[in-house]
Design an enzyme around this catalytic site. Sequence first.
Site, mmCIF file in Angstrom:
data_model
loop_
_atom_site.group_PDB
_atom_site.id
_atom_site.type_symbol
_atom_site.label_atom_id
_atom_site.label_comp_id
_atom_site.label_asym_id
_atom_site.label_seq_id
_atom_site.Cartn_x
_atom_site.Cartn_y
_atom_site.Cartn_z
ATOM 1 N N GLU A 63 0.841 -1.207 0.000
ATOM 2 C CA GLU A 63 0.000 0.000 0.000
ATOM 3 C C GLU A 63 0.872 1.252 0.000
ATOM 4 O OE1 GLU A 63 0.008 -2.568 2.072
ATOM 5 O OE2 GLU A 63 -1.887 -2.796 3.157
ATOM 6 N N ALA A 165 8.192 -35.746 -8.406
ATOM 7 C CA ALA A 165 8.167 -36.134 -9.816
ATOM 8 C C ALA A 165 8.067 -37.646 -9.891
ATOM 9 C CB ALA A 165 9.430 -35.645 -10.510
ATOM 10 N N THR A 206 18.890 -37.331 0.344
ATOM 11 C CA THR A 206 18.925 -36.702 -0.984
ATOM 12 C C THR A 206 20.272 -36.032 -1.225
ATOM 13 O OG1 THR A 206 16.540 -36.356 -0.965
ATOM 14 C CG2 THR A 206 17.805 -34.937 -2.426
ATOM 15 N N LEU A 214 19.930 -27.286 -5.580
ATOM 16 C CA LEU A 214 18.667 -26.722 -5.071
ATOM 17 C C LEU A 214 18.595 -25.205 -5.231
ATOM 18 C CD1 LEU A 214 18.193 -28.833 -1.796
ATOM 19 C CD2 LEU A 214 17.211 -29.262 -4.051
ATOM 20 N N ALA A 314 6.533 -38.904 5.336
ATOM 21 C CA ALA A 314 6.648 -38.578 6.767
ATOM 22 C C ALA A 314 5.885 -37.290 7.077
ATOM 23 C CB ALA A 314 8.122 -38.440 7.147
HETATM 24 ZN ZN ZN Z 1 1.089 -2.242 6.079
#
Ligand code: ZN
Length: 374
Positions: A63, A165, A206, A214, A314
């Site tokens: 804003e 995937a 991984t 990543l 998990a």
């Molecule tokens: Zn604000």
Amino acid sequence: MSAPDPVQSDRRYMRLALALGRRHLGQAWPNPSVGAVLVGGPPGAERILAQGVTQPGGRPHAERVALAAAGEAARGATLYVTLEPCSHHGRTSPCADATIAAGVARVVSAMDDPDPRVAGRGHARLAQAGIAVSVGLLGAEAARDQRGHVTRILQGRPAVFLKLARTADGFAAGGEGRLMISGPRANAEIHLQRAHCDAIMVGVGTVLADDPALTVRLPGMAARSPLRIVLDPCLRTPPTAGLVRTSATVPTLILAGPQGSMEAADALSAAGAEVQRVPVTAEGRIDLPAALRFLGARGLTRVCSEGGPTLADALARENLVDECLLVTGDCVLGQPGLPAVGPNLAARLASADFAVAEEYRVGTDLFTCHVRSP
Ligand SMILES: [Zn+2]
């Protein structure tokens, strides 16, 4: 010529505000990424005076950006905003006050902010000042965009987005190699989605199997790479791992259990990663609800799990999955492998809590997005 439909044009400007807000998802945390559009002029001849989106790091708010850009022209204008303007004094005065001071005549807001410091007081303050306020336009879309913020405020943890995937016959490949299932266009889409998360989370398995980077590997978007998180109870991540070696450019946070050795922690810290201890389960795994509360306390709102089927299942067992994107390639494994969707996740996705929000093709891959009802 028939008179313009005010509801139609309200929707159009709110859609623009939503698109603006989405741009900085992944960059505004710990604050929500909000979009704002200021529109002036008589009905049928309106024009956009200014646009704003919450800036990286969460300030200034959308804003403020739009009001500053519009200047005096904001007097008598309509403000479209994707989340309730703030009403609390932080480092700057509240956006509700700035909106009143600028002479805005009407505010169209997509949703209330559940933050207890706001929680309806922003809208009330505007209305008390004589501004016409309407709340809820495209509220469901806004709520999905703000899922991270809302989950952190109400549950104390970031929203969790799973990405899995799979081959056409439903099997996962390993680690980032799994992306090889997907075509180049699907990979670009996955990297774009990464850029809109605050963090990417994987398990140490991984890291050991694939040594993934990543990062966001799209032209011009390298700076959008989110924080990388490794769940590593015993501190098995090698200090030579790619995501440790590159942690000066893209930070890496390793969440360890108390059983990880001090020596391993020191070596990882010396190599540039941050190591933090979190509680573990009786079996010695990272306590996922506790780890996510830790991340929520750090201000993270949107965490993407790319840790593969084991971590995904998990998370599903603990009911910590908010969205699940399944990317189905056109290749076939042709032999039994590790199913991409484990039993807990399959049960969650089949339950009434989840619905398919969208399904679309990217190149040769099918993207199916399951979303949990808020
Ligand atoms: Zn604000």
